[in-house]
Scaffold this motif. Structure first.
Motif, PDB file in Angstrom:
ATOM      1  N   VAL A 213       0.680  -1.020  -0.003  1.00 40.75           N
ATOM      2  CA  VAL A 213      -0.026   0.132   0.314  1.00 40.75           C
ATOM      3  C   VAL A 213       1.021   1.307  -0.110  1.00 40.75           C
ATOM      4  O   VAL A 213       2.075   1.352   0.620  1.00 40.75           O
ATOM      5  CB  VAL A 213      -1.136  -0.117   1.343  1.00 40.75           C
ATOM      6  CG1 VAL A 213      -1.674   1.348   1.461  1.00 40.75           C
ATOM      7  CG2 VAL A 213      -1.930  -1.109   1.133  1.00 40.75           C
ATOM      8  N   VAL A 226       8.599  -2.246   3.884  1.00 41.56           N
ATOM      9  CA  VAL A 226       8.643  -3.591   4.023  1.00 41.56           C
ATOM     10  C   VAL A 226      10.002  -4.079   4.513  1.00 41.56           C
ATOM     11  O   VAL A 226      10.753  -3.393   4.583  1.00 41.56           O
ATOM     12  CB  VAL A 226       8.820  -4.463   2.488  1.00 41.56           C
ATOM     13  CG1 VAL A 226       7.091  -4.421   2.165  1.00 41.56           C
ATOM     14  CG2 VAL A 226       9.579  -3.674   1.679  1.00 41.56           C
ATOM     15  N   ASP A 254       0.569  -9.505   5.401  1.00 39.12           N
ATOM     16  CA  ASP A 254      -0.108  -8.826   6.610  1.00 39.12           C
ATOM     17  C   ASP A 254      -0.498  -7.367   6.360  1.00 39.12           C
ATOM     18  O   ASP A 254      -1.404  -6.876   6.745  1.00 39.12           O
ATOM     19  CB  ASP A 254       0.649  -9.077   8.000  1.00 39.12           C
ATOM     20  CG  ASP A 254       0.847 -10.612   8.241  1.00 39.12           C
ATOM     21  OD1 ASP A 254      -0.144 -11.360   7.925  1.00 39.12           O
ATOM     22  OD2 ASP A 254       1.505 -10.720   9.232  1.00 39.12           O
ATOM     23  N   ARG A 255       0.570  -6.720   5.973  1.00 42.14           N
ATOM     24  CA  ARG A 255       0.260  -5.342   5.632  1.00 42.14           C
ATOM     25  C   ARG A 255      -0.657  -5.029   4.704  1.00 42.14           C
ATOM     26  O   ARG A 255      -1.498  -3.955   4.748  1.00 42.14           O
ATOM     27  CB  ARG A 255       1.661  -4.546   5.485  1.00 42.14           C
ATOM     28  CG  ARG A 255       2.481  -4.222   6.755  1.00 42.14           C
ATOM     29  CD  ARG A 255       3.689  -3.630   6.699  1.00 42.14           C
ATOM     30  NE  ARG A 255       3.457  -2.172   6.253  1.00 42.14           N
ATOM     31  CZ  ARG A 255       2.963  -1.139   7.280  1.00 42.14           C
ATOM     32  NH1 ARG A 255       2.953  -1.602   8.551  1.00 42.14           N
ATOM     33  NH2 ARG A 255       2.684  -0.115   6.908  1.00 42.14           N
ATOM     34  N   GLY A 257      -3.085  -6.571   3.889  1.00 46.29           N
ATOM     35  CA  GLY A 257      -4.537  -6.872   4.322  1.00 46.29           C
ATOM     36  C   GLY A 257      -5.156  -5.930   5.026  1.00 46.29           C
ATOM     37  O   GLY A 257      -6.171  -6.033   5.716  1.00 46.29           O
ATOM     38  N   PHE A 258      -4.115  -4.926   5.474  1.00 43.39           N
ATOM     39  CA  PHE A 258      -4.713  -3.938   6.687  1.00 43.39           C
ATOM     40  C   PHE A 258      -6.115  -3.375   6.436  1.00 43.39           C
ATOM     41  O   PHE A 258      -6.735  -2.970   7.409  1.00 43.39           O
ATOM     42  CB  PHE A 258      -3.595  -2.994   6.928  1.00 43.39           C
ATOM     43  CG  PHE A 258      -3.696  -2.110   8.116  1.00 43.39           C
ATOM     44  CD1 PHE A 258      -4.205  -2.418   9.144  1.00 43.39           C
ATOM     45  CD2 PHE A 258      -2.900  -0.942   7.965  1.00 43.39           C
ATOM     46  CE1 PHE A 258      -4.311  -1.752  10.151  1.00 43.39           C
ATOM     47  CE2 PHE A 258      -3.068   0.099   9.086  1.00 43.39           C
ATOM     48  CZ  PHE A 258      -4.033  -0.544  10.193  1.00 43.39           C
ATOM     49  N   TYR A 259      -6.249  -2.805   5.022  1.00 41.53           N
ATOM     50  CA  TYR A 259      -7.417  -2.021   4.795  1.00 41.53           C
ATOM     51  C   TYR A 259      -8.631  -2.920   4.227  1.00 41.53           C
ATOM     52  O   TYR A 259      -9.319  -2.208   3.661  1.00 41.53           O
ATOM     53  CB  TYR A 259      -6.985  -0.721   3.965  1.00 41.53           C
ATOM     54  CG  TYR A 259      -5.962   0.121   4.793  1.00 41.53           C
ATOM     55  CD1 TYR A 259      -6.657   0.891   5.890  1.00 41.53           C
ATOM     56  CD2 TYR A 259      -4.689   0.488   4.616  1.00 41.53           C
ATOM     57  CE1 TYR A 259      -5.745   1.907   6.651  1.00 41.53           C
ATOM     58  CE2 TYR A 259      -3.699   1.047   5.216  1.00 41.53           C
ATOM     59  CZ  TYR A 259      -4.525   2.063   6.490  1.00 41.53           C
ATOM     60  OH  TYR A 259      -3.565   2.907   7.108  1.00 41.53           O
TER      61      TYR A 259
END
Lengths: 282, 457
Positions: A213, A226, A254-255, A257-259
């Motif tokens: 993102v 990252v 993981d990051r 999927g954050f939003y």
């Protein structure tokens, strides 16, 4: 203000647009991307420069309609305006006389690989390209690659084109039979991870192009950070390509999927507004 | 200065400070001693003739007062709101020795706001133009000031800005409740009326190189790209979900209007318990923004004591009024995540203050004790460093430290014709010091261009 000159549907949910952007076109190199914002209320999203023409003053962007912004982008027509485009951003793909290179693309990853292929061929490297997709119609730019690459190998999950199976199976055979100096993989994170895990024991240098993102895209916010080789790196200014053997892929997933929740909400609100409540939710 | 009720204001983004009433402004202006050798002026990085503008206010000539300010400073409504006056003009005011200094910042703001309220039409600008092209990289405080001063000297000025909005840190960094965006827009519009052109989405170093600008006929370039790259602590857990750099958190809200998601497309995560790490203005801005996004509890975690906090006094006072808790003498050592990779707590060392360090502030050292604060969001506001994009694209530009540009006091770099100022040459500092650098560089550019023309003749 940037005008769309041409638009094409390449596959279900995948479009390409050609945009008038002479300054960006003049400086675009393999590996670069732009950050665009469609309109005043839009978000800033990064998209790879899939092709560019200095003489025409144009850039080509490829996108998969997976969220609100890409869906909205897909509704624009030639003559329409994109409010903001900044670029070219990101490091250029390092170009040398490597010898035999293998490009591995999944789905929309073709967009990033095509300019890399052209640049590698300009340096007289031998290039094998492996493109994989779920099914035949999702393989992007097969003909364009065929014209430039030395060898094109296809894989599909359902066997509708090329080999039935995964790109990694084909890549393994290529590495075992030839003297491969460099692998560049672009596509879904799990695919890039699988490629990196495959090449590591062979000691083949492997670059992956990451898609975290981003917000502003010029190294100021750190949204795109990252973990690479145990260090925090900003994909927008230090990447987007990194050594695949050092990337923390799970951290990236993981990051990414954050939003997810907000992305779904935005898409739903957009679809509702688009059909003014008359159509069923997709 | 009057402020809005903390209970109400801490849940919305409307401006906190309300400014002086006319009666208050007149009363305050009358306190000024009109010193023959005014100390306040030497405390002002942009050299405003402070006694003169205050004298005008005393005479009810508010517009005239503003004109005095604008001779030196094209961003009066901004500076009246964000300058650390206590360390500058007001810090030097002789009245401050015995009682309170004149509220110069509040008077500056009053003069600027009065013009807006009175809806007075802009005086037409007449500048004798010399048609010499000069370029300014970055539309932040340094760049806007350099551009405005160069335009006043008759130059044909173009500002190149990487983002989709001008203003730099004023736009992406400082929140609406402290500096409303419409105020910035208005002041930038006024700078444009001087003839300054602003090209957005223009990443110099990438969209165009500096060499290409010179080839296009620009005689001199001022670099004011700021120090926009966030610093990180290098502690475990920094890449967990819901750990933000203040720059990202504030950019999402200020520039992208994430507080209005989904009307605006950019989201920001709203958390219940938030720890903001740092003690500067950015930390206060992030904490107060988190509160306005609906947090139940916001902590400011700072490794020294309140006395050493580098933020403006007013900011920490406002934060405390908004029920933000200061957790001082605490240094984060780890951010703890849950099994899904989200923040659940922050582990800190308790600190004690020892001898002063090179900054003159007492140095914090570990007491040996640690504690865990349960939070679901952590915002890092521990400073910014240089942004590499432009600097690494220029060969032969001398740099220091983490890629800051070496300049003399007038902004000259190691390359003739290239000038720089603000955070990209000093490291992260204040809006007003960047403006001062822009101002000095504009003068230096003017003399450089004149010498160049003489040499050609």
């Amino acid at each position: 203000m940037f005008t769309i000159l041409n638009k094409e549907s390449l596959a279900p949910q995948v479009d390409s647009i050609i945009i008038e952007a002479p300054y960006i076109a003049k400086h675009a190199k393999a590996g670069n991307f732009v950050v665009l914002r469609i309109n005043e209320k839009g978000e800033r999203i990064p998209l790879t420069i899939a092709d560019s023409s200095k003489t025409e003053g144009t850039i080509t962007l490829l996108f998969q309609k997976t969220g609100k912004t890409t869906e909205e982008l897909g509704m624009l027509k030639p003559g329409n305006i994109i409010r903001d485009i900044a670029g070219p951003l990101g490091h250029d793909t390092p170009m040398h006389d490597y010898g035999h290179c293998v490009l591995v693309g999944g789905g929309i990853g073709s967009a990033t690989l095509f300019p890399i292929l052209k640049a590698l061929k300009d340096r007289n490297n031998r290039v094998t390209t492996i493109l994989g997709a779920r099914t035949r119609e999702l393989i992007i730019w097969e003909n364009r690659f065929k014209e430039v690459t030395d060898e094109l190998l296809l894989t599909t999950d359902d066997g509708s084109s090329g080999r039935k199976g995964l790109v990694t199976e084909v890549l393994k055979e290529v590495i075992e039979t030839g003297d491969v100096k460099l692998v560049i993989a672009v596509g879904p994170v799990r695919m890039m991870q699988a490629v990196s895990e495959l090449t590591k024991p062979f000691g083949v240098k492997t670059l992956v192009s990451l898609n975290p993102v981003m917000v502003e895209g010029t190294g100021m916010c750190g949204a795109c950070r990252v973990n690479v080789g145990g260090k925090t790196r900003f994909a927008c200014v230090e990447g987007p390509e990194f050594d695949g053997h050092e990337v923390d892929f799970q951290g990236l997933i993981d990051r990414l999927g954050f939003y997810r929740e907000e992305e779904a909400r935005a898409l739903e609100a957009f679809r509702k507004k688009k059909c003014k409540g008359k159509c069923k939710s997709a | 200065m009057r402020t809005r009720d903390p209970e109400k204001r801490r849940r919305d983004f409307k401006e906190v400070a309300l400014g002086l009433t006319q009666a208050q402004a007149l009363k305050e202006a009358r306190r000024c001693l009109q010193c023959k050798k005014p100390k306040c002026v030497s405390g002002c990085p942009v050299e405003i003739d402070i006694p003169k503008f205050i004298a005008a206010i005393r005479e009810y000539d508010f517009k005239g007062g503003l004109e005095v300010i604008r001779k030196c400073n094209m961003l009066p409504a901004v500076c009246g709101r964000v300058c650390p006056q206590e360390n500058q003009c007001q810090g030097s005011c002789v009245l401050g020795r015995k009682s309170k200094p004149v509220a110069i910042g509040a008077l500056e703001r009053f003069a600027a706001d009065y013009e807006v309220k009175s809806k007075a039409p802009d005086a037409p600008v007449s500048i004798e133009q010399n048609s010499i092209k000069t370029a300014v990289i970055g539309a932040g405080p340094a760049g806007l000031t350099a551009a405005a001063d160069l335009a006043k000297l008759g130059y044909d000025v173009t500002i190149f800005e990487a983002l989709h909005e001008p203003g730099g840190v004023l736009t992406y960094g400082i929140p609406e409740f402290r500096l409303p965006k419409k105020i910035i827009h208005r002041e930038i519009e006024r700078i444009k009326k001087l003839g300054v052109k602003i090209l957005l989405n223009w990443v110099v170093g990438r969209t165009q190189t500096l060499d290409e600008l010179f080839e296009e006929g620009f005689r001199a370039v001022f670099i004011g790209v700021g120090a926009g790259s966030p610093k990180y602590m290098k502690i475990p857990g920094e890449n967990l979900n819901n750990v933000y750099f203040a720059s990202e958190f504030l950019t999402r809200v200020n520039l992208m209007k994430a507080d209005q998601f989904p009307v605006y497309d950019t989201p920001v995560k709203r958390a219940k318990k938030v720890a903001v790490v740092g003690g500067g203005n950015v930390a206060m801005d992030a904490a107060r923004t988190a509160m306005r996004l609906g947090a139940e509890k916001v902590y400011i975690v700072y490794r020294r004591s309140e006395e050493e906090m580098p933020c403006r006094l007013e900011e920490v006072e406002h934060a405390k009024e908004e029920v933000i808790e200061l957790m001082v003498l605490a240094a984060p050592k780890e951010i703890i995540g849950d099994e899904r990779g989200y923040v659940k707590a922050i582990k800190c060392d308790r600190m004690v203050l020892c001898e002063p360090d090179e900054s003159g502030r007492r140095k914090p050292e570990c007491s040996g004790e640690e504690f865990i604060l349960e939070v679901d969001q952590v915002i890092m506001a521990i400073g910014q460093t240089s942004n590499p994009i432009l600097v690494r694209s220029v060969n032969g530009l001398n740099t220091w430290g983490a890629g800051y540009i070496v300049t003399d006091n007038e902004g000259r770099t190691s390359i003739p014709g290239i000038f720089a100022g603000g955070d990209i040459s000093t490291g992260a500092a204040t809006v007003i010091s960047a403006m001062g650098a822009g101002k000095r560089a504009a003068r230096a550019i003017d003399s450089y261009v004149k010498e160049l023309s003489l040499a050609k003749k």
